[in-house]
Design a protein around this motif. Structure first.
Motif, PDB file in Angstrom:
ATOM      1  N   GLN A   1       0.827  -1.205   0.000  1.00  0.00           N
ATOM      2  CA  GLN A   1       0.000   0.000   0.000  1.00  0.00           C
ATOM      3  C   GLN A   1       0.863   1.257   0.000  1.00  0.00           C
ATOM      4  N   GLU A   2       1.937   1.239   0.786  1.00  0.00           N
ATOM      5  CA  GLU A   2       2.845   2.388   0.828  1.00  0.00           C
ATOM      6  C   GLU A   2       3.499   2.620  -0.535  1.00  0.00           C
ATOM      7  N   LEU A   3       3.855   1.542  -1.218  1.00  0.00           N
ATOM      8  CA  LEU A   3       4.538   1.651  -2.515  1.00  0.00           C
ATOM      9  C   LEU A   3       3.604   2.085  -3.641  1.00  0.00           C
ATOM     10  N   ALA A   4       2.293   1.955  -3.405  1.00  0.00           N
ATOM     11  CA  ALA A   4       1.330   2.306  -4.458  1.00  0.00           C
ATOM     12  C   ALA A   4       1.420   3.774  -4.847  1.00  0.00           C
ATOM     13  N   SER A   5       1.911   4.612  -3.936  1.00  0.00           N
ATOM     14  CA  SER A   5       1.991   6.047  -4.225  1.00  0.00           C
ATOM     15  C   SER A   5       3.368   6.459  -4.752  1.00  0.00           C
ATOM     16  N   ALA A   6       4.230   5.505  -5.021  1.00  0.00           N
ATOM     17  CA  ALA A   6       5.550   5.826  -5.578  1.00  0.00           C
ATOM     18  C   ALA A   6       5.403   6.360  -6.997  1.00  0.00           C
ATOM     19  N   VAL A   7       6.405   7.110  -7.449  1.00  0.00           N
ATOM     20  CA  VAL A   7       6.360   7.741  -8.755  1.00  0.00           C
ATOM     21  C   VAL A   7       6.433   6.718  -9.886  1.00  0.00           C
ATOM     22  N   ARG A   8       6.831   5.504  -9.558  1.00  0.00           N
ATOM     23  CA  ARG A   8       6.927   4.426 -10.532  1.00  0.00           C
ATOM     24  C   ARG A   8       6.633   3.107  -9.816  1.00  0.00           C
ATOM     25  N   SER A   9       6.485   2.025 -10.579  1.00  0.00           N
ATOM     26  CA  SER A   9       6.196   0.727  -9.991  1.00  0.00           C
ATOM     27  C   SER A   9       7.385   0.221  -9.182  1.00  0.00           C
ATOM     28  N   VAL A  10       7.098  -0.190  -7.958  1.00  0.00           N
ATOM     29  CA  VAL A  10       8.061  -0.927  -7.137  1.00  0.00           C
ATOM     30  C   VAL A  10       7.295  -2.154  -6.641  1.00  0.00           C
ATOM     31  N   TYR A  11       7.688  -3.311  -7.107  1.00  0.00           N
ATOM     32  CA  TYR A  11       6.925  -4.524  -6.841  1.00  0.00           C
ATOM     33  C   TYR A  11       7.114  -5.010  -5.409  1.00  0.00           C
ATOM     34  N   SER A  12       6.045  -5.562  -4.847  1.00  0.00           N
ATOM     35  CA  SER A  12       6.121  -6.237  -3.560  1.00  0.00           C
ATOM     36  C   SER A  12       6.376  -7.719  -3.817  1.00  0.00           C
ATOM     37  N   VAL A  13       7.348  -8.266  -3.118  1.00  0.00           N
ATOM     38  CA  VAL A  13       7.787  -9.641  -3.335  1.00  0.00           C
ATOM     39  C   VAL A  13       7.650 -10.413  -2.031  1.00  0.00           C
ATOM     40  N   ALA A  14       6.995 -11.560  -2.074  1.00  0.00           N
ATOM     41  CA  ALA A  14       6.913 -12.406  -0.888  1.00  0.00           C
ATOM     42  C   ALA A  14       8.243 -13.119  -0.688  1.00  0.00           C
ATOM     43  N   GLN A  15       8.669 -13.248   0.565  1.00  0.00           N
ATOM     44  CA  GLN A  15       9.929 -13.922   0.869  1.00  0.00           C
ATOM     45  C   GLN A  15       9.807 -15.438   0.808  1.00  0.00           C
ATOM     46  N   ASP A  16       8.578 -15.938   0.845  1.00  0.00           N
ATOM     47  CA  ASP A  16       8.374 -17.386   0.884  1.00  0.00           C
ATOM     48  C   ASP A  16       6.934 -17.683   0.479  1.00  0.00           C
ATOM     49  N   VAL A  17       6.658 -18.951   0.239  1.00  0.00           N
ATOM     50  CA  VAL A  17       5.312 -19.401  -0.106  1.00  0.00           C
ATOM     51  C   VAL A  17       5.162 -20.828   0.401  1.00  0.00           C
ATOM     52  N   SER A  18       3.939 -21.214   0.684  1.00  0.00           N
ATOM     53  CA  SER A  18       3.700 -22.563   1.188  1.00  0.00           C
ATOM     54  C   SER A  18       3.927 -23.617   0.110  1.00  0.00           C
ATOM     55  N   ARG A  19       4.297 -24.808   0.542  1.00  0.00           N
ATOM     56  CA  ARG A  19       4.358 -25.953  -0.366  1.00  0.00           C
ATOM     57  C   ARG A  19       2.967 -26.516  -0.620  1.00  0.00           C
ATOM     58  N   ILE A  20       1.974 -25.991   0.099  1.00  0.00           N
ATOM     59  CA  ILE A  20       0.587 -26.454  -0.017  1.00  0.00           C
ATOM     60  C   ILE A  20      -0.214 -25.428  -0.802  1.00  0.00           C
ATOM     61  N   ALA A  21      -0.991 -25.888  -1.754  1.00  0.00           N
ATOM     62  CA  ALA A  21      -1.777 -24.997  -2.614  1.00  0.00           C
ATOM     63  C   ALA A  21      -3.143 -24.708  -2.004  1.00  0.00           C
ATOM     64  N   GLY A  22      -3.744 -23.613  -2.460  1.00  0.00           N
ATOM     65  CA  GLY A  22      -5.121 -23.305  -2.115  1.00  0.00           C
ATOM     66  C   GLY A  22      -5.315 -22.771  -0.720  1.00  0.00           C
ATOM     67  N   THR A  23      -6.395 -23.225  -0.071  1.00  0.00           N
ATOM     68  CA  THR A  23      -6.709 -22.817   1.297  1.00  0.00           C
ATOM     69  C   THR A  23      -6.984 -24.076   2.113  1.00  0.00           C
ATOM     70  N   GLY A  24      -7.062 -23.913   3.434  1.00  0.00           N
ATOM     71  CA  GLY A  24      -7.340 -25.079   4.265  1.00  0.00           C
ATOM     72  C   GLY A  24      -6.755 -24.947   5.651  1.00  0.00           C
ATOM     73  N   ALA A  25      -6.780 -26.051   6.381  1.00  0.00           N
ATOM     74  CA  ALA A  25      -6.373 -26.073   7.783  1.00  0.00           C
ATOM     75  C   ALA A  25      -4.864 -26.302   7.894  1.00  0.00           C
ATOM     76  N   TYR A  26      -4.105 -25.251   7.551  1.00  0.00           N
ATOM     77  CA  TYR A  26      -2.644 -25.328   7.573  1.00  0.00           C
ATOM     78  C   TYR A  26      -2.113 -24.113   8.328  1.00  0.00           C
ATOM     79  N   THR A  27      -2.119 -24.187   9.636  1.00  0.00           N
ATOM     80  CA  THR A  27      -1.782 -23.065  10.492  1.00  0.00           C
ATOM     81  C   THR A  27      -0.400 -22.497  10.158  1.00  0.00           C
ATOM     82  N   GLY A  28      -0.376 -21.191   9.971  1.00  0.00           N
ATOM     83  CA  GLY A  28       0.883 -20.496   9.734  1.00  0.00           C
ATOM     84  C   GLY A  28       1.309 -20.429   8.279  1.00  0.00           C
TER      85      GLY A  28
END
Length: 263
Positions: free
Chosen positions: A60-87
């Motif tokens: 949200q903070e980067l949305a007001s930058a004069v140009r695109s600055v992408y937000s990058v996730a540092q990690d992602v789950s090995r599990i796809a979709g949604t479900g009961a996977y705490t954390g």
């Protein structure tokens, strides 16, 4: 084959930093630098990878930058979709929050958290299927380099994901070469050594995919403003994955400027 025609990427990996107030000040400082002396988007892609907790707020903070600055996730789950996977945070949840980029395979995830090739393959497959672009990290240890195994190790890490990346999906891959012995140590591979490994990675990619000559290959490992110009001059180094120096707005800006000026 040279990658000099590729638009560079400069991505700041904040890791488990900083506190909320410092993060906001960091983003605002970087936005101000871009406002005063813009780095054109066609000359350099820019991104920051904050902690998962801060990801949406920084976006949200980067949305007001004069140009695109992408937000990058540092990690992602090995599990796809949604479900009961705490954390866990899946690729689909990231995409639903308009997060289009993710780091996978960083040596800290491999070394500290025991992420194996099979785990990384699951993450890569899920991220690509959700439409994310992956910054896939590779790199050798000091022992492997001293034993003459550096190229073999790095190329194997790239080959590891080939079984789950479909032909057209290689367009959604960025490679980040980070020699483990240079991460957070203050040591940096010499520009000659870094270029040699990047050229070998380029050669390997062209044997794996028809997109091999157009995939960006970033260097990471104690990149700072003082060495960025020299690294940016190397023909097969198409940008930087920046750790500690990305926590200082001016340093991060100067690194981005160094790579933008190669265009």
């Amino acid at each position: 084959m040279s990658g000099s025609a590729i638009t560079p990427w400069v991505v700041g990996n904040w890791k488990m930093n900083p506190m909320q107030a410092d993060a906001k000040a960091l983003v605002n400082g970087f936005k101000e630098l871009l406002q005063n002396n813009e780095i054109k988007e066609e000359n350099c892609h820019l991104g920051v990878a904050p902690s998962m907790l801060a990801l949406a707020g920084i976006q949200q903070e980067l949305a007001s930058a004069v140009r695109s600055v992408y937000s990058v996730a540092q990690d992602v789950s090995r599990i796809a979709g949604t479900g009961a996977y705490t954390g866990e945070v899946s690729a689909e949840l990231l995409k639903d929050h308009q997060i289009d980029f993710v780091l996978i395979g960083h040596s800290e995830r491999r070394e500290i958290f025991g992420e194996t090739a099979s785990i990384l393959n699951e993450k890569v497959k899920n991220a690509l299927n959700a439409g994310l672009t992956i910054i896939y990290c590779v790199g050798e240890s000091l022992e492997q380099r001293e034993n003459g195994q550096a190229e073999q190790v790095v190329l194997q890490q790239i080959c590891d994901i080939a079984s789950v990346v479909q032909a057209e999906q290689w367009q959604k891959i960025v490679i980040a070469y980070e020699p483990i012995w240079a991460i957070g140590t203050g040591k940096t591979a010499s520009p000659e050594d870094a270029q040699a490994m990047h050229a070998k990675i380029r050669e390997g990619l062209t044997q794996i995919t028809s997109f091999g000559s157009s995939i960006a290959i970033l260097y990471g490992g104690s990149v700072k403003a003082e060495n960025a110009v020299e690294l940016a001059a190397c023909p097969d180094i198409n940008g930087a994955l920046v750790g500690g120096a990305s926590l200082n707005a001016e340093s991060f800006y100067k690194i981005a400027q160094a790579f933008a000026n190669t265009k």
